[in-house]
Design a protein around this motif. Structure first.
Motif, PDB file in Angstrom:
ATOM      1  N   GLY A 158       0.774  -1.230   0.000  1.00 58.78           N
ATOM      2  CA  GLY A 158       0.000   0.000   0.000  1.00 58.78           C
ATOM      3  C   GLY A 158       0.804   1.277   0.000  1.00 58.78           C
ATOM      4  O   GLY A 158       0.227   2.380  -0.054  1.00 58.78           O
ATOM      5  N   GLU A 159       2.125   1.193   0.012  1.00 56.76           N
ATOM      6  CA  GLU A 159       2.959   2.386   0.015  1.00 56.76           C
ATOM      7  C   GLU A 159       3.867   2.398  -1.208  1.00 56.76           C
ATOM      8  O   GLU A 159       4.302   1.366  -1.695  1.00 56.76           O
ATOM      9  CB  GLU A 159       3.832   2.446   1.275  1.00 56.76           C
ATOM     10  CG  GLU A 159       3.062   2.652   2.564  1.00 56.76           C
ATOM     11  CD  GLU A 159       3.996   2.797   3.740  1.00 56.76           C
ATOM     12  OE1 GLU A 159       4.990   3.541   3.633  1.00 56.76           O
ATOM     13  OE2 GLU A 159       3.755   2.141   4.769  1.00 56.76           O
ATOM     14  N   ARG A 160       4.168   3.590  -1.654  1.00 57.97           N
ATOM     15  CA  ARG A 160       5.009   3.758  -2.827  1.00 57.97           C
ATOM     16  C   ARG A 160       6.441   3.308  -2.549  1.00 57.97           C
ATOM     17  O   ARG A 160       7.000   3.567  -1.480  1.00 57.97           O
ATOM     18  CB  ARG A 160       5.010   5.237  -3.221  1.00 57.97           C
ATOM     19  CG  ARG A 160       5.882   5.575  -4.412  1.00 57.97           C
ATOM     20  CD  ARG A 160       5.745   7.041  -4.731  1.00 57.97           C
ATOM     21  NE  ARG A 160       6.535   7.371  -5.897  1.00 57.97           N
ATOM     22  CZ  ARG A 160       6.351   8.459  -6.626  1.00 57.97           C
ATOM     23  NH1 ARG A 160       5.378   9.294  -6.311  1.00 57.97           N
ATOM     24  NH2 ARG A 160       7.113   8.700  -7.666  1.00 57.97           N
ATOM     25  N   VAL A 161       7.033   2.635  -3.511  1.00 56.10           N
ATOM     26  CA  VAL A 161       8.451   2.286  -3.436  1.00 56.10           C
ATOM     27  C   VAL A 161       9.257   3.553  -3.727  1.00 56.10           C
ATOM     28  O   VAL A 161       9.055   4.203  -4.757  1.00 56.10           O
ATOM     29  CB  VAL A 161       8.814   1.193  -4.451  1.00 56.10           C
ATOM     30  CG1 VAL A 161      10.322   0.962  -4.481  1.00 56.10           C
ATOM     31  CG2 VAL A 161       8.080  -0.104  -4.121  1.00 56.10           C
ATOM     32  N   SER A 162      10.140   3.903  -2.815  1.00 57.08           N
ATOM     33  CA  SER A 162      10.942   5.115  -2.995  1.00 57.08           C
ATOM     34  C   SER A 162      12.324   4.919  -2.401  1.00 57.08           C
ATOM     35  O   SER A 162      12.540   4.055  -1.534  1.00 57.08           O
ATOM     36  CB  SER A 162      10.272   6.311  -2.317  1.00 57.08           C
ATOM     37  OG  SER A 162      10.323   6.178  -0.904  1.00 57.08           O
ATOM     38  N   SER A 163      13.267   5.748  -2.847  1.00 54.40           N
ATOM     39  CA  SER A 163      14.616   5.681  -2.300  1.00 54.40           C
ATOM     40  C   SER A 163      14.618   6.068  -0.830  1.00 54.40           C
ATOM     41  O   SER A 163      15.383   5.509  -0.033  1.00 54.40           O
ATOM     42  CB  SER A 163      15.545   6.599  -3.093  1.00 54.40           C
ATOM     43  OG  SER A 163      15.656   6.164  -4.436  1.00 54.40           O
ATOM     44  N   THR A 320       4.906  -9.293  -5.529  1.00 54.26           N
ATOM     45  CA  THR A 320       3.828  -8.602  -4.827  1.00 54.26           C
ATOM     46  C   THR A 320       3.867  -7.091  -5.048  1.00 54.26           C
ATOM     47  O   THR A 320       3.039  -6.368  -4.517  1.00 54.26           O
ATOM     48  CB  THR A 320       3.930  -8.877  -3.318  1.00 54.26           C
ATOM     49  OG1 THR A 320       5.241  -8.579  -2.876  1.00 54.26           O
ATOM     50  CG2 THR A 320       3.609 -10.324  -3.008  1.00 54.26           C
ATOM     51  N   LEU A 321       4.830  -6.608  -5.835  1.00 57.81           N
ATOM     52  CA  LEU A 321       4.841  -5.205  -6.187  1.00 57.81           C
ATOM     53  C   LEU A 321       3.881  -4.974  -7.339  1.00 57.81           C
ATOM     54  O   LEU A 321       3.715  -5.813  -8.217  1.00 57.81           O
ATOM     55  CB  LEU A 321       6.246  -4.768  -6.598  1.00 57.81           C
ATOM     56  CG  LEU A 321       7.319  -4.878  -5.510  1.00 57.81           C
ATOM     57  CD1 LEU A 321       8.678  -4.569  -6.102  1.00 57.81           C
ATOM     58  CD2 LEU A 321       7.032  -3.930  -4.369  1.00 57.81           C
TER      59      LEU A 321
END
Length: 328
Positions: A158-163, A320-321
């Motif tokens: 539910g959360e964005r993948v980010s650096s 799962t992404l």
């Protein structure tokens, strides 16, 4: 085909019509891979897959002290080549920060990179003071008959993948979760330097790698790992820290004991993949107590490392992404 890197806007890329992935791509995580993969997929249609990115040595409003490197420069280039990118244009931000949006599209994308297709994320901004976003890019591309693909953020739980999210995980020692967001195990490949030879005296010789100050902060302690030595991967155990038992005033280093390998690696760039955090850094009352703990750490690390090398572990799997792409 070997990847070619160009570092100045003075250079014209030697290619025909290209598909260009646009972005800072500081960590080359799963979200970045989703954008770049769209450009690479266009190779099947005859387009040269390219990346436009940049460095921030000359300054950038998004560059902050906490924006440390997640992926070393040499690893970035290796990954891009593995992903199928042929050409990279990577000028410093200062070279184009004053460009209006129209000039960026005309001078950089069309004239320099021969773009027929452009791919970017939903938050991509460009032009002087980041004045334009994907809507403006869509209009400019449409007028110039450039196809645009906008890739929505890749999310996990539910959360964005980010650096930023990955840095926080690494600082907490959660290399397993970071691997999922990266789409691969977290790794580095710094040169092997001479240490104090304490490991040899303890019957656990190690390779020592200085961690640059600009690299992401890692939780200090012991990790199960695997190490690539002389072209082959071996199980290993790695300590990230300052060796508080013998000298706590040294810079942070990586010390890795490689199981089943003997040889000289000094001066070579050696890749170490961190698989699981085992324990926090601590000081021991004696060198003998330290040796006893190393035996315990090695016994804990070995089955984890072997499971990874046997292909049984699920490090960096991104099933799962979630993501999709949009044509504009």
């Amino acid at each position: 085909m070997p990847i070619r890197i160009y570092t100045s806007l003075e250079e014209l890329l030697p290619c025909g019509k290209s598909a260009v992935a646009l972005g800072y791509f500081d960590g080359l995580h799963a979200g970045h891979a989703a954008v770049i993969s769209r450009a690479v997929a266009k190779a099947e249609e005859g387009f040269c897959p390219c990346v436009f990115t940049f460095t921030v040595k000359g300054g950038h409003p998004k560059a902050k002290p906490q924006d440390s490197e997640i992926t070393a420069e040499s690893q970035k280039r290796s990954l891009l080549e593995q992903w199928g990118v042929h050409l990279v244009l990577e000028p410093d931000f200062s070279e184009f920060q004053q460009m209006p949006p129209e000039k960026f599209v005309d001078e950089v994308l069309l004239h320099r990179m021969h773009a027929a297709v452009v791919c970017c994320g939903t938050d991509f901004r460009f032009g002087h003071r980041a004045s334009a976003g994907v809507n403006e890019l869509a209009a400019l591309c449409r007028d110039r008959k450039i196809a645009l693909e906008v890739v929505p953020p890749v999310t996990y739980e539910g959360e964005r993948v980010s650096s930023t999210r990955i840095r926080a995980l690494l600082e907490a020692g959660n290399v397993e979760q970071a691997a999922v967001l990266l789409g691969r195990p977290f790794a580095y490949d710094f040169p092997v330097a001479h240490g104090r030879q304490l490991g040899r005296k303890l019957d656990f010789p190690t390779i020592n790698q200085a961690i640059p100050g600009e690299f992401v902060k890692l939780r200090r302690g012991v990790y199960a790992s695997v190490t690539c030595a002389k072209g082959s991967f071996y199980p290993s155990v790695t300590n990230i820290g300052v060796r508080p038992t013998v000298d706590d005033h040294q810079p942070v280093t990586s010390e890795t004991s490689i199981f089943g390998f003997s040889g000289d690696l000094y001066g070579q760039k050696v890749e170490v993949r961190l698989l699981k955090f085992l324990r926090a850094e601590k000081s021991f009352p004696s060198v003998q107590a330290l040796r006893e703990q190393i035996v315990i750490d090695s016994a804990a690390a070995l089955p984890i490392s072997r499971s990874y090398l046997d292909g049984e572990a699920n490090y960096g799997r991104i099933g799962t992404l979630q993501s999709a792409h949009t044509m504009l």
